[in-house]
Write an enzyme that holds these catalytic residues in place. Structure first.
Site, PDB file in Angstrom:
ATOM      1  N   CYS A 135      81.024 -29.713 -52.065  1.00  0.00           N
ATOM      2  CA  CYS A 135      80.799 -29.103 -50.759  1.00  0.00           C
ATOM      3  C   CYS A 135      79.667 -29.819 -50.024  1.00  0.00           C
ATOM      4  CB  CYS A 135      80.461 -27.618 -50.962  1.00  0.00           C
ATOM      5  SG  CYS A 135      80.124 -26.755 -49.433  1.00  0.00           S
ATOM      6  N   CYS A 138      77.351 -27.456 -48.137  1.00  0.00           N
ATOM      7  CA  CYS A 138      76.415 -26.692 -48.981  1.00  0.00           C
ATOM      8  C   CYS A 138      75.251 -27.576 -49.423  1.00  0.00           C
ATOM      9  CB  CYS A 138      77.073 -26.196 -50.266  1.00  0.00           C
ATOM     10  SG  CYS A 138      78.695 -25.506 -50.107  1.00  0.00           S
ATOM     11  N   ASP A 139      75.560 -28.799 -49.820  1.00  0.00           N
ATOM     12  CA  ASP A 139      74.574 -29.582 -50.572  1.00  0.00           C
ATOM     13  C   ASP A 139      74.055 -30.832 -49.869  1.00  0.00           C
ATOM     14  OD1 ASP A 139      74.812 -27.781 -52.662  1.00  0.00           O
ATOM     15  OD2 ASP A 139      76.492 -28.857 -53.549  1.00  0.00           O
TER      16      ASP A 139
END
Ligand code: NAP
Length: 319
Positions: A135, A138-139
């Site tokens: 992701c 997300c990261d």
């Protein structure tokens, strides 16, 4: 055995919205949370495209708000995963959770989503969260100024790869063929992006590190040459696998995705599906919410109709 009117399997945006609507229809739904509360959405750092939130909202906060909202109207939650479902023998459907508890359900909405597909190479599992990610949103933030690789050649890989150039110093796209599957517009944007580079006809054989990712072992599929390549992050976007294996052979599916009609009903009357388990295309919080709404509204109408039919049959039998 506990007998339920509505069971919802999964707690992503589709499941939580179906819970809200069935709860507001006084159907007292029971939601099985599954392995990850909030589904994939809850792992998203910032959601900027869910209407109504001018400022981005975290996926965790959005799904928690959805949970509380449905609970206010009577939704109940079970922190368990469904491991068995018998849709073959008609209603009430018999289901079993991973605590060994069995339930009977008059109706079911399946919203158990899809998980990112794994490469299945050594080091991948070990370094997930320590350099391996599925992701970008997300990261990505954690890879500021770092050199990363993206694996895959579809829309997700290219879109996320472009997004990751906001943070990374360099993004190498490792693709197993010599052309991309991604749409032309995305391809053009990627080819124009100075931070992006393409490593064609190549697969990842191993993720290697020492506490965190340090490099990958690559193999050129044409020459079979194997070599080490530096990378501090490995972002894998090679598709998704719907969490549908327990329904195999019982319900119509296409490539593992549950097939629904325009009322979100599956091939089994009384079983509905919404969200990524039946949607390989859009995979957005907004579309999952819409599908969860439609499934719940269809369920409510279908159940009322069934109950009216059953009452009429009873009245006829006793006349
Ligand atoms: P996808 O289109 O199925 O692409 C998966 C990519 O991963 C392909 O390039 C595939 O290679 C590669 N791949 C698959 N298994 C692999 C393996 N074991 N090892 C190495 N490479 C592997 O998946 P997606 O990109 O997640 O997209 C899914 C759907 O969502 C598509 O319909 C897509 O159009 C849509 N989507 C749209 C947007 C957008 O419009 N903005 C954004 C994201 C997703 P091959 O090409 O050789 O098969």
């Amino acid at each position: 055995m506990q007998h339920e009117k509505v069971v919802i399997i999964g707690s992503g945006p589709a499941g939580l919205t179906a819970a809200l609507y069935t709860a507001r229809a006084n159907l007292n739904p029971l939601v099985f949370i599954g392995n990850q509360f909030g589904g994939q959405a809850a792992l998203t750092h910032e959601i900027e495209n869910y209407p109504g939130f001018v400022e981005a909202i975290s996926g965790a906060e959005l799904t928690e708000r959805m949970r509380e909202q449905a609970e206010r109207f009577g939704a109940r939650y079970e922190y368990a995963s469904i491991t068995e479902a018998d849709f073959k023998n008609g209603r009430p459907f018999r289901i079993k959770d991973d605590n060994g508890n069995e339930y009977l359900a008059e109706t079911v909405i399946v919203t158990s989503g899809a998980d990112p597909r794994k490469l299945g190479v050594p080091g991948e599992k070990e370094y997930t969260g320590k350099g391996v990610s599925y992701c970008g949103t997300c990261d990505g933030f954690f890879f500021r100024g770092k050199h990363i690789i993206v694996v895959g050649g579809g829309d997700s890989a290219i879109e996320e790869g472009i997004f990751l150039t906001r943070f990374a110093s360099k993004v190498d796209v490792v693709h197993r063929r010599d052309s991309l599957r991604a749409g032309k517009l995305l391809q053009d944007r990627a080819f124009r992006n100075e931070k992006m580079n393409f490593i064609w006809n190549t697969v990842v054989e191993e993720v290697v590190g020492n506490g965190k990712v340090d490099h990958v072992r690559l193999r050129n599929v044409e020459t079979n040459e194997v070599y080490d390549y530096p990378a501090e992050g490995v972002f894998i976007f090679i598709g998704h696998d719907p969490n549908s294996s327990i329904y195999a052979g019982q319900i119509e599916m296409e490539d593992g995705y549950i097939v629904t009609d325009k009322h979100m009903m599956t091939s089994v009357p009384g079983v509905f599906a919404a969200g990524e388990i039946q949607d390989p295309i859009y995979r957005q919080v907004a579309t999952s919410v819409g599908q969860g709404t439609a499934a719940a509204m269809s369920l409510e109408r279908w159940l009322s109709h069934q109950e009216a039919l059953e009452e009429a049959e009873k009245a006829e039998a006793s006349a």
